[in-house]
Design a protein around this motif. Structure first.
Motif, PDB file in Angstrom:
ATOM      1  N   LYS A  87      32.836  28.262   7.687  1.00 12.12           N
ATOM      2  CA  LYS A  87      30.650  28.371   7.684  1.00 12.12           C
ATOM      3  C   LYS A  87      30.644  29.561   8.397  1.00 12.12           C
ATOM      4  O   LYS A  87      30.791  30.033   9.583  1.00 12.12           O
ATOM      5  CB  LYS A  87      30.607  27.051   8.260  1.00 12.12           C
ATOM      6  CG  LYS A  87      30.943  25.754   7.903  1.00 12.12           C
ATOM      7  CD  LYS A  87      31.207  25.390   6.901  1.00 12.12           C
ATOM      8  CE  LYS A  87      31.461  24.027   6.658  1.00 12.12           C
ATOM      9  NZ  LYS A  87      32.392  23.394   4.890  1.00 12.12           N
ATOM     10  N   PRO A  88      29.971  30.401   7.474  1.00  9.63           N
ATOM     11  CA  PRO A  88      29.332  31.185   8.529  1.00  9.63           C
ATOM     12  C   PRO A  88      28.495  30.985   9.121  1.00  9.63           C
ATOM     13  O   PRO A  88      27.534  29.998   9.383  1.00  9.63           O
ATOM     14  CB  PRO A  88      29.082  32.520   7.357  1.00  9.63           C
ATOM     15  CG  PRO A  88      27.923  31.391   6.168  1.00  9.63           C
ATOM     16  CD  PRO A  88      29.565  30.202   6.244  1.00  9.63           C
ATOM     17  N   ARG A  89      27.789  32.123  10.374  1.00  8.77           N
ATOM     18  CA  ARG A  89      26.522  31.769  11.024  1.00  8.77           C
ATOM     19  C   ARG A  89      25.270  31.724  10.644  1.00  8.77           C
ATOM     20  O   ARG A  89      24.861  30.969  11.438  1.00  8.77           O
ATOM     21  CB  ARG A  89      26.872  32.940  12.117  1.00  8.77           C
ATOM     22  CG  ARG A  89      25.727  33.059  13.642  1.00  8.77           C
ATOM     23  CD  ARG A  89      26.268  34.487  14.572  1.00  8.77           C
ATOM     24  NE  ARG A  89      28.053  34.176  14.859  1.00  8.77           N
ATOM     25  CZ  ARG A  89      28.867  34.886  14.593  1.00  8.77           C
ATOM     26  NH1 ARG A  89      28.296  36.008  13.431  1.00  8.77           N
ATOM     27  NH2 ARG A  89      29.841  34.642  15.237  1.00  8.77           N
ATOM     28  N   VAL A  90      25.317  32.749   9.553  1.00 12.19           N
ATOM     29  CA  VAL A  90      24.165  31.897   9.290  1.00 12.19           C
ATOM     30  C   VAL A  90      23.867  30.783   9.363  1.00 12.19           C
ATOM     31  O   VAL A  90      22.966  29.672   8.538  1.00 12.19           O
ATOM     32  CB  VAL A  90      23.399  33.149   7.556  1.00 12.19           C
ATOM     33  CG1 VAL A  90      23.587  34.422   8.315  1.00 12.19           C
ATOM     34  CG2 VAL A  90      24.326  32.856   6.416  1.00 12.19           C
ATOM     35  N   SER A 275      30.844  20.285  -4.162  1.00  5.42           N
ATOM     36  CA  SER A 275      31.169  19.966  -2.982  1.00  5.42           C
ATOM     37  C   SER A 275      30.110  20.858  -2.205  1.00  5.42           C
ATOM     38  O   SER A 275      30.653  22.056  -2.706  1.00  5.42           O
ATOM     39  CB  SER A 275      31.738  19.853  -2.235  1.00  5.42           C
ATOM     40  OG  SER A 275      32.206  18.248  -2.857  1.00  5.42           O
ATOM     41  N   GLY A 276      29.738  21.525  -1.541  1.00  6.69           N
ATOM     42  CA  GLY A 276      28.906  22.041  -0.567  1.00  6.69           C
ATOM     43  C   GLY A 276      29.174  22.518   0.699  1.00  6.69           C
ATOM     44  O   GLY A 276      29.718  23.818   0.941  1.00  6.69           O
ATOM     45  N   HIS A 277      30.590  21.644   1.105  1.00  5.76           N
ATOM     46  CA  HIS A 277      31.707  21.967   2.145  1.00  5.76           C
ATOM     47  C   HIS A 277      32.368  22.864   1.980  1.00  5.76           C
ATOM     48  O   HIS A 277      33.752  23.559   2.575  1.00  5.76           O
ATOM     49  CB  HIS A 277      32.212  20.319   3.146  1.00  5.76           C
ATOM     50  CG  HIS A 277      32.939  19.985   2.340  1.00  5.76           C
ATOM     51  ND1 HIS A 277      33.887  20.355   2.192  1.00  5.76           N
ATOM     52  CD2 HIS A 277      32.821  19.256   0.775  1.00  5.76           C
ATOM     53  CE1 HIS A 277      34.703  19.202   0.958  1.00  5.76           C
ATOM     54  NE2 HIS A 277      34.037  18.539   0.775  1.00  5.76           N
ATOM     55  N   LYS A 278      32.738  22.949   0.258  1.00 10.66           N
ATOM     56  CA  LYS A 278      33.965  23.446  -0.463  1.00 10.66           C
ATOM     57  C   LYS A 278      33.021  25.926  -0.522  1.00 10.66           C
ATOM     58  O   LYS A 278      34.089  26.525  -0.827  1.00 10.66           O
ATOM     59  CB  LYS A 278      34.235  23.787  -1.370  1.00 10.66           C
ATOM     60  CG  LYS A 278      35.441  22.074  -0.978  1.00 10.66           C
ATOM     61  CD  LYS A 278      35.776  21.478  -2.143  1.00 10.66           C
ATOM     62  CE  LYS A 278      36.509  20.023  -1.732  1.00 10.66           C
ATOM     63  NZ  LYS A 278      37.690  20.260  -1.432  1.00 10.66           N
ATOM     64  N   MET A 279      31.962  25.626  -1.150  1.00  7.12           N
ATOM     65  CA  MET A 279      31.091  27.088  -0.704  1.00  7.12           C
ATOM     66  C   MET A 279      30.887  27.174   0.668  1.00  7.12           C
ATOM     67  O   MET A 279      29.448  27.869  -0.069  1.00  7.12           O
ATOM     68  CB  MET A 279      30.667  27.067  -2.350  1.00  7.12           C
ATOM     69  CG  MET A 279      29.476  25.545  -1.887  1.00  7.12           C
ATOM     70  SD  MET A 279      28.215  25.666  -3.189  1.00  7.12           S
ATOM     71  CE  MET A 279      27.204  27.077  -2.201  1.00  7.12           C
ATOM     72  N   LEU A 280      31.010  26.241   1.741  1.00  9.46           N
ATOM     73  CA  LEU A 280      31.087  27.501   3.132  1.00  9.46           C
ATOM     74  C   LEU A 280      29.664  26.718   3.719  1.00  9.46           C
ATOM     75  O   LEU A 280      28.737  26.770   4.298  1.00  9.46           O
ATOM     76  CB  LEU A 280      29.922  29.275   2.702  1.00  9.46           C
ATOM     77  CG  LEU A 280      31.122  30.240   1.757  1.00  9.46           C
ATOM     78  CD1 LEU A 280      31.062  31.375   2.031  1.00  9.46           C
ATOM     79  CD2 LEU A 280      32.341  30.102   2.197  1.00  9.46           C
ATOM     80  N   GLY A 281      29.422  25.416   2.766  1.00  7.12           N
ATOM     81  CA  GLY A 281      28.233  24.552   3.776  1.00  7.12           C
ATOM     82  C   GLY A 281      28.166  23.315   3.567  1.00  7.12           C
ATOM     83  O   GLY A 281      29.344  23.756   3.923  1.00  7.12           O
ATOM     84  N   PRO A 282      27.429  23.430   5.189  1.00  4.29           N
ATOM     85  CA  PRO A 282      27.868  21.429   5.744  1.00  4.29           C
ATOM     86  C   PRO A 282      28.740  20.846   4.816  1.00  4.29           C
ATOM     87  O   PRO A 282      28.346  20.393   3.546  1.00  4.29           O
ATOM     88  CB  PRO A 282      26.563  21.619   6.560  1.00  4.29           C
ATOM     89  CG  PRO A 282      25.259  22.169   5.885  1.00  4.29           C
ATOM     90  CD  PRO A 282      26.427  22.971   4.901  1.00  4.29           C
ATOM     91  N   ALA A 342      24.655  28.926  -0.542  1.00  7.58           N
ATOM     92  CA  ALA A 342      24.399  29.662  -1.849  1.00  7.58           C
ATOM     93  C   ALA A 342      23.842  31.024  -1.763  1.00  7.58           C
ATOM     94  O   ALA A 342      24.398  31.863  -2.603  1.00  7.58           O
ATOM     95  CB  ALA A 342      23.590  28.913  -2.741  1.00  7.58           C
ATOM     96  N   GLU A 343      22.791  31.346  -0.843  1.00  4.81           N
ATOM     97  CA  GLU A 343      22.293  32.551  -0.699  1.00  4.81           C
ATOM     98  C   GLU A 343      23.420  33.155  -0.191  1.00  4.81           C
ATOM     99  O   GLU A 343      23.632  34.987  -0.850  1.00  4.81           O
ATOM    100  CB  GLU A 343      20.940  32.780   0.320  1.00  4.81           C
ATOM    101  CG  GLU A 343      19.656  32.210  -0.539  1.00  4.81           C
ATOM    102  CD  GLU A 343      19.170  32.882  -1.016  1.00  4.81           C
ATOM    103  OE1 GLU A 343      20.011  34.036  -2.056  1.00  4.81           O
ATOM    104  OE2 GLU A 343      18.253  31.704  -2.233  1.00  4.81           O
ATOM    105  N   TYR A 344      24.130  33.101   0.897  1.00  2.00           N
ATOM    106  CA  TYR A 344      25.072  34.045   1.214  1.00  2.00           C
ATOM    107  C   TYR A 344      26.177  34.631   0.220  1.00  2.00           C
ATOM    108  O   TYR A 344      26.132  35.693  -0.271  1.00  2.00           O
ATOM    109  CB  TYR A 344      25.826  32.860   2.463  1.00  2.00           C
ATOM    110  CG  TYR A 344      26.831  34.190   3.114  1.00  2.00           C
ATOM    111  CD1 TYR A 344      26.741  34.115   4.454  1.00  2.00           C
ATOM    112  CD2 TYR A 344      28.343  33.869   2.480  1.00  2.00           C
ATOM    113  CE1 TYR A 344      27.688  35.295   4.473  1.00  2.00           C
ATOM    114  CE2 TYR A 344      29.623  34.874   3.660  1.00  2.00           C
ATOM    115  CZ  TYR A 344      29.291  35.593   4.455  1.00  2.00           C
ATOM    116  OH  TYR A 344      30.072  36.049   5.436  1.00  2.00           O
TER     117      TYR A 344
END
Ligand code: 7TS
Length: 461
Positions: A87-90, A275-282, A342-344
């Protein structure tokens, strides 16, 4: 609950993104702050503007705090992004900021932080819609993960549509999440499952699919990108054939949205799950996209608060979509984090992400073949697959390989990757799997190669 989304769509999350501007790398990586105002940007399919420099994974690695950590005293080499991405810092800060500054339930608080939470939650929905170019944020249902999205469709659309003798077509390479829910459904309804076979290279046999379509299936459900072989399936082509035969189409996009530009309108499918967690999300975040008229016609999934408009002792009326499918208090922090992820990714440009991972796959396949004698590599040729490298070393169990790699700080997955029928089809007990994301580099591949050579040395002796 009003019929329209709050007007502050991305505003709430954009503020969170903006707050970390100082930690962002140079504009080449320039993901975090690049999120333009809602509506002002091109669709995600087109995001990433032609003419931009290629994605620079080195520049954006500093966005991911975990990549600076060590495993067994060596720098972490994370090659298991297909299981879950880092996960990125943002994203981390968006979750943190939610709990620190405006933790409140959504769709009810007549007070400032409640309104802020609702705006952020619905803003995240708008970001996710934009990310996959959904025609409306009202077509995005927040769920916990791809598994829940597929179960939702099976339990609502499936249970009201599938009857005795009805056929659902899947493929031989589905993740269990896009297999077992359909098994339960056809067991209950006395329906049938059929499977599009694969070639030994992991490509779908569309000639057989065309024959299966003569059975007039009600649904064709398949993965956009195989989590085990990396195969990228021709979604638009399969969808057009399925529609011509009268079937609806569900696409399991869990391994596609993190890696490829996805435009649900261009693909033409009816349901798209991820899923969100595979695309840098929580973890705990995910989404189901479905065409509005389908969502309107489907009965609710879970029942309780939030999903109702009116409740009487003996009957209730449902809320509008998508809230009809979001019973109970949602994982607000996870959804907000998903919107930021998603924005990232939109900021990075999904076409640049895809090009980066294509290039890395070519490098990995070439280097592994050259440097690791005897390695067996599975899956289609580089041009037809995403950033997933399944392999075996002759006569060594992949669990043993993974354990040696772990000593070098290299994290891969070993096992059946929740695709047991695919492993049966390929006559394999298990495979090792390295998988990439935006932050993966050639040096990660080189570390894998060094670890595999060491494993060969150990097990040869
Ligand atoms: N579909 C595909 C294609 C997947 O790869 C996965 C998870 C799922 C569905 C389910 O996702 P979840 O978030 O609901 O669990 N795949 C993997 C994997 O390859 N290794 O760990 C999880």
């Amino acid at each position: 609950m009003t019929d329209t989304l709050p007007g502050t769509t991305v505003g709430a999350t954009a503020g969170v993104v903006g707050s970390t501007a100082t930690t962002r790398p140079a504009p080449v990586a320039g993901a975090a702050g690049a999120a333009p105002a809602a509506g002002a940007a091109p669709a995600a399919g087109a995001a990433g503007a032609a003419g931009r420099a290629p994605l620079d994974p080195y520049a954006l690695r500093s966005d991911f705090p975990i990549l600076a950590t060590q495993a067994h005293g060596r720098p972490l080499v994370y090659l298991d992004s297909a299981a879950t991405s880092q996960k990125p810092r943002v994203v981390i800060e968006a979750v943190d900021t939610f709990y620190r500054e405006y933790n409140a339930n959504v769709h009810r608080g007549i007070y400032e932080i409640g309104e802020r939470a609702t705006a952020a939650y619905e803003g995240a929905r708008a970001s996710v819609a934009r990310f996959i170019n959904a025609p409306s944020a009202r077509e995005i249902v927040f769920v916990r993960n791809a598994t829940e999205a597929i179960n939702l469709v099976a339990a609502t659309w499936g249970r009201t549509t599938i009857g005795r003798g009805d056929v659902i077509v899947l493929t031989e390479m589905e993740h269990h999440a896009n297999l077992v829910p359909w098994q339960l459904l056809v067991q209950e309804k006395d329906g049938d499952l059929e499977f599009i076979p694969i070639t030994d290279d992991g490509l779908l046999r569309l000639d057989v699919f065309e024959v299966l379509l003569r059975l007039k299936p009600k649904l064709v459900a398949f993965t956009h990108v195989s989590n085990t072989l990396g195969t990228i399936t021709p979604v638009a082509e399969i969808t057009a054939l399925a529609h011509a035969a009268g079937a609806l189409v569900l696409v399991d996009g869990a391994q596609a949205v993190p890696h490829l530009p996805v435009d649900v309108q261009a693909l033409g499918a009816d349901f798209y799950a991820f899923s969100g967690h595979k695309m840098l999300g929580p973890t705990g975040s995910g989404a189901l996209w479905a065409r509005r008229e389908l969502l309107e016609a489907m009965p609710p999934y879970m029942a309780g608060g939030e999903m109702i408009r009116e409740v009487h002792l003996r009957r209730s009326e449902w809320n509008d979509v998508p809230w009809k499918f979001e019973a109970g208090t949602p994982d607000i922090a996870a959804a907000v984090g998903l919107g930021v992820a998603a924005e990232y990714l939109i900021g990075l440009g999904m076409d640049r992400v895809a090009a980066h991972e294509r290039e890395l796959v070519v490098y990995a396949l070439e280097t592994l073949r050259r440097e690791v004698p005897g390695i067996i590599l599975y899956g289609p040729p580089a041009g037809q697959r995403g950033g997933v490298i399944p392999f075996n070393l002759p006569d060594v169990h992949p669990h043993d390989v993974a354990q040696v790699l772990d000593r070098f700080g290299v994290a891969i997955r070993a096992g059946h990757h929740c695709t047991m029928p695919l492993h049966e089809r390929l006559d394999l007990v298990a495979t090792g799997r390295a998988s990439f994301s935006v932050y993966s580099t050639r040096e990660d591949v080189d570390a894998l190669v060094a670890g595999l050579r060491e494993a060969q040395r150990i097990f040869a002796g």
